[in-house]
Design an enzyme around this catalytic site. Sequence first.
Site, mmCIF file in Angstrom:
data_model
loop_
_atom_site.group_PDB
_atom_site.id
_atom_site.type_symbol
_atom_site.label_atom_id
_atom_site.label_comp_id
_atom_site.label_asym_id
_atom_site.label_seq_id
_atom_site.Cartn_x
_atom_site.Cartn_y
_atom_site.Cartn_z
ATOM 1 N N LYS A 1 8.096 -1.578 1.504
ATOM 2 C CA LYS A 1 8.531 -2.929 1.154
ATOM 3 C C LYS A 1 9.810 -3.297 1.897
ATOM 4 O O LYS A 1 10.561 -2.419 2.333
ATOM 5 C CB LYS A 1 8.805 -3.013 -0.354
ATOM 6 C CG LYS A 1 7.591 -2.838 -1.242
ATOM 7 C CD LYS A 1 8.001 -2.853 -2.705
ATOM 8 C CE LYS A 1 6.797 -2.697 -3.623
ATOM 9 N NZ LYS A 1 5.951 -3.902 -3.641
ATOM 10 N N ARG B 1 -3.467 -0.387 -8.557
ATOM 11 C CA ARG B 1 -4.901 -0.395 -8.850
ATOM 12 C C ARG B 1 -5.519 0.988 -8.632
ATOM 13 O O ARG B 1 -6.551 1.313 -9.232
ATOM 14 C CB ARG B 1 -5.600 -1.458 -7.996
ATOM 15 C CG ARG B 1 -5.544 -1.223 -6.504
ATOM 16 C CD ARG B 1 -5.772 -2.486 -5.690
ATOM 17 N NE ARG B 1 -4.630 -3.382 -5.769
ATOM 18 C CZ ARG B 1 -4.577 -4.581 -5.196
ATOM 19 N NH1 ARG B 1 -5.612 -5.032 -4.510
ATOM 20 N NH2 ARG B 1 -3.510 -5.338 -5.304
ATOM 21 N N ASP C 1 8.285 -1.553 -12.022
ATOM 22 C CA ASP C 1 6.854 -1.459 -11.757
ATOM 23 C C ASP C 1 6.131 -0.594 -12.789
ATOM 24 O O ASP C 1 4.915 -0.425 -12.705
ATOM 25 C CB ASP C 1 6.604 -0.922 -10.344
ATOM 26 C CG ASP C 1 5.319 -1.475 -9.736
ATOM 27 O OD1 ASP C 1 4.837 -2.517 -10.216
ATOM 28 O OD2 ASP C 1 4.797 -0.869 -8.786
#
Length: 512
Positions: A267, A341, A278
């Site tokens: 990032k 995910r 997170d």
Amino acid sequence: MNFEIEKLSLAQAVQVSADALLVLWPSATLPKPLAHDPVSRWVATAIEQGDFELKAGAVLTLYSQSGIAPRHLLVACTGDNQASQIRSAVLAAWGAIKASKIKRLSLHLVGDAAPQGVLLALSSLAEASYSYTTTLSKPKPRTLKHVQVSTESASPSVTQAVAQAQALVAGVELAKEWANRPANHATPTHLAQVAKSVASGRAFKCEVLGPKEVAKLGMGAFLAVAQGSAEPLRFIVMRYNGAAASQAPVVLVGKGITFDTGGISIKPAAEMDEMKYDMGGAASVLGVFKALGELRPAINVVGLIPATENMPDGLAVKPGDVVTSMSGQTIEILNTDAEGRLVLCDALTYAERFKPQAVIDIATLTGACVIALGAVRTGLFSSDDALALQLQNAGEASGDTCWRMPLDDDYADALKSRFADVANVGGRAAGAVTAAKFLQRFASRFAWAHLDIAGTAWRSGAAKGATGRPVGLLLQYLMRLAQSPVATASKTKKTVTPAQATPAKALLVRKA
């Protein structure tokens, strides 16, 4: 923070020993100039003089008046008593006195106080007065310790709402605490420790799996995310057993990325510090279990937290790598920053073993959801209409709102891969939807919902900090399910009737 409740008129409430009296006044209740209590007379005069308008969020203040025991008196208008209006009234009132050292506050609700209104008022007051102190060398802890609630009719349902508010605040503040902690103070090991502490009661069980156990289960997607970090992963399995063993549980799956660098797809440096948040999904599961321990509803709940860091060392997974998930499906990892995910998909497969009536995953999953919904509503995706409606209704009632997003099959086309069964990203277009479509592949055997809390789990800027969402939504959903069981149809066409409700544990009711 401690809450108590008693039945009092407004005339009696002004005599309660407290540092401040906050009166919540709905727009529909017009004050009587000749009323027996001084507050009604004062409000009536202020309205007549044009100094106070009965609209949501308006606040009238008074200091150190004869005949009124608290030194601060505030009247805040709650409009039509909608969730957002009650919240804005409480926040505005607290803003007027937050610089004062308020230790004891008396909260009086004018008129027929609805249980949900009482719960919202107390949770909003706790939100306004919250203070994080853990890693400060000279902390300034919250001064407000005690809230005395009074209404003209302290019915059993209102008393139970105060008990639920007490539990909700405990859960929300636990979620805030762990999401706010820096990543070196909230590693996967730390999360496992707090989970064991929360799940230490008689109705609880907690199991923590390490890398060897996770590898044995075949959780290749979860392992891939964790392989670049020196901190060992933890897979946390919490169980609350409040109903008969024959009753199928609700499974909550919380994304537990305790720090997200993005991995090899690193990032930008700006605001990367906020990636300690997170694990907001994991924090919310911990918060819900904290509240369940206080309320003891007749329902079975499982909490799954796949916890790891996402780091970019020499062992880290690379863009283009293909891994095999616990379900047996292979995944091409096109972007290592789409790691949430990957840990969730294996947890969703693991959830099958509980034969659940519903599975809800909670994750700070996509920046795309922030673009779509901002910081107001959580993104809701679901393969089951009944479950989606229950969550939407719980969000509206709790003020912890969500908005249902689409799951059309055509969106899955973006996830096609030549080298694996599925890719982990599908491009910029509809990013929140394609992320949900990825998860849906692993949730075909039960009623499933996905809450994308990327926009609602924390605030940036001067007010930087965790919000504790969606603990309120989830607790409202679970309590309603326990009290008014509704069968939820899963993809396997099975229906399950959850346990009947039992009252929340009694709350102490006494004089201030």
